[in-house]
Scaffold this active site. Structure first.
Site, PDB file in Angstrom:
ATOM      1  N   CYS A 118      -6.556  -3.239   7.042  1.00  0.00           N
ATOM      2  CA  CYS A 118      -7.756  -2.425   6.911  1.00  0.00           C
ATOM      3  C   CYS A 118      -8.885  -3.133   6.189  1.00  0.00           C
ATOM      4  O   CYS A 118     -10.058  -2.895   6.487  1.00  0.00           O
ATOM      5  CB  CYS A 118      -7.425  -1.107   6.206  1.00  0.00           C
ATOM      6  SG  CYS A 118      -6.888  -1.276   4.477  1.00  0.00           S
ATOM      7  N   CYS A 177       0.826  -1.201   0.000  1.00  0.00           N
ATOM      8  CA  CYS A 177       0.000   0.000   0.000  1.00  0.00           C
ATOM      9  C   CYS A 177       0.862   1.253   0.000  1.00  0.00           C
ATOM     10  O   CYS A 177       0.595   2.211  -0.735  1.00  0.00           O
ATOM     11  CB  CYS A 177      -0.939  -0.001   1.208  1.00  0.00           C
ATOM     12  SG  CYS A 177      -2.084   1.398   1.248  1.00  0.00           S
TER      13      CYS A 177
END
Length: 361
Positions: A203, A105
């Protein structure tokens, strides 16, 4: 106050990124806050309308931006996130490896996609709430990634894939601070995130079970198979190979006369091979998918500190570059449960030499 360069700040709705924006504004930067929308609810198994699952985080980030009187936007990067983070995460587990989605990410979203969008909009820098530092080497001109002064919060392990071009434009305002200092700054600045708890989980894995997420995402149920010893003795039945990782003991569901741990995954035979704790130790590993920061190449072997997973304490060893995209690491002492797919990050003091993914053990 003299206006400095402009910066786009990735705001997650947490205290760290909130304080990063506050500090940069106080330093005279022209600041814009941005929250990246990274996924839709149905992509992660949450049945709601097509809105970001962390809507409360967006609301918190927007309120902080209002308090700081800076512009604030939400950028939809869900397609990039699905391609570079979620799909990679699933594929790694399918291949019997254990990935680091936060590393990917940072590489593809925060310091590639967000940075490029910022440059398109005329911004000079991108900033985040990571605990890390960037310094330029006066002798070589290279940009160096260095540990945060608060080593207990250091996040350079998650940032080792940043390139020279990205480091040149990256700002980490929290690199000189401790977490208690950050919370005090947020409280003094009247930010609603000052006492917000830190997020600990991946997440997009909502219930804490990455295996359940993978099965929902792929629509595939991994078949049961055998737990076996290295010599082929069957010990019981596993619930699908994606549910296990090297070094694991909990969750095996076996009643055994002695503690046994996952030693390796045999994909071809759909078996999970178990062993004793003593079977998990190894001294040598190869690392590929390299990104070197302090130099283009390791011209000679170096003795350095190597961190083989995020939660691990860095250990000393000899690092030798054996090919354009491969390192050989020989630890001074055998290490427990080195795991394929995990990132190995190399340190020279507080400087990140570079890193890569563990290929073989």
């Amino acid at each position: 106050m003299e206006l400095r360069h402009s910066v786009i700040v990735g705001m997650s709705g947490g205290v760290d990124s909130s304080v990063a924006a506050l500090l940069l504004k106080e330093e005279g930067y022209s600041v814009m806050g941005v929250t990246m929308k990274l996924y839709y609810n149905e992509d992660i198994g949450v049945v709601r309308e097509k809105t970001c699952c962390s809507l409360s985080d967006i609301e918190d980030a927007r309120e902080v931006a209002g308090t700081l009187d800076i512009p604030y936007y939400v950028f939809n990067f869900s397609d990039d996130f699905e391609q570079h983070v979620i799909a990679d995460f699933v594929e790694e587990y399918e291949q019997g490896r254990t990935p680091n989605p936060c590393v990917e990410c940072n590489r593809y979203l925060k310091f590639d996609r967000l940075l490029k969008r910022g440059i398109e909009l005329g911004f000079d820098h991108v900033a985040t709430g990571h605990y890390a530092r960037v310094q330029q080497d006066p002798d070589t001109g290279r940009y160096l990634l260095k540990k945060a002064l608060d080593t207990s919060k250091d996040q350079t392990y998650m940032l080792y894939e940043l390139t020279q071009g990205q480091l040149r434009r990256a700002l980490f305002p929290l690199g000189q601070l401790t977490k208690p200092q950050v919370r005090r700054i947020a409280e003094k600045g009247g930010l609603i995130t000052s006492h917000k708890r830190d997020s600990q989980d991946i997440c997009f894995v909502q219930n804490g079970s990455y295996a359940d997420f993978i099965e929902r995402y792929t629509g595939r149920k991994w078949p049961e198979g055998n737990f076996v010893t290295e010599d082929g003795k069957v010990l019981g039945t596993h619930k699908g190979v994606i549910r296990y990782t090297r070094g694991q003991r909990k969750g095996l569901g076996l009643a055994l006369p002695e503690p046994m741990y996952v030693k390796r995954i045999d994909l071809a035979r759909n078996e999970v091979v178990l062993g004793r704790d003593s079977d998990l130790y190894s001294s040598v590993m190869t690392v590929d998918h390299l990104n070197l920061i302090s130099a283009d190449r390791l011209e000679r072997p170096i003795h350095a500190m190597i961190k083989a997973r995020y939660s691990a304490i860095a250990q000393p060893g000899l690092v030798e570059q054996t090919d354009d995209d491969q390192l050989k690491v020989t630890f001074d002492q055998p290490q427990r449960a080195l795991t394929r797919g995990q990132s190995a990050v190399i340190y020279d003091g507080d400087t990140v030499v570079g890193g890569g993914k563990i290929k073989s053990i």
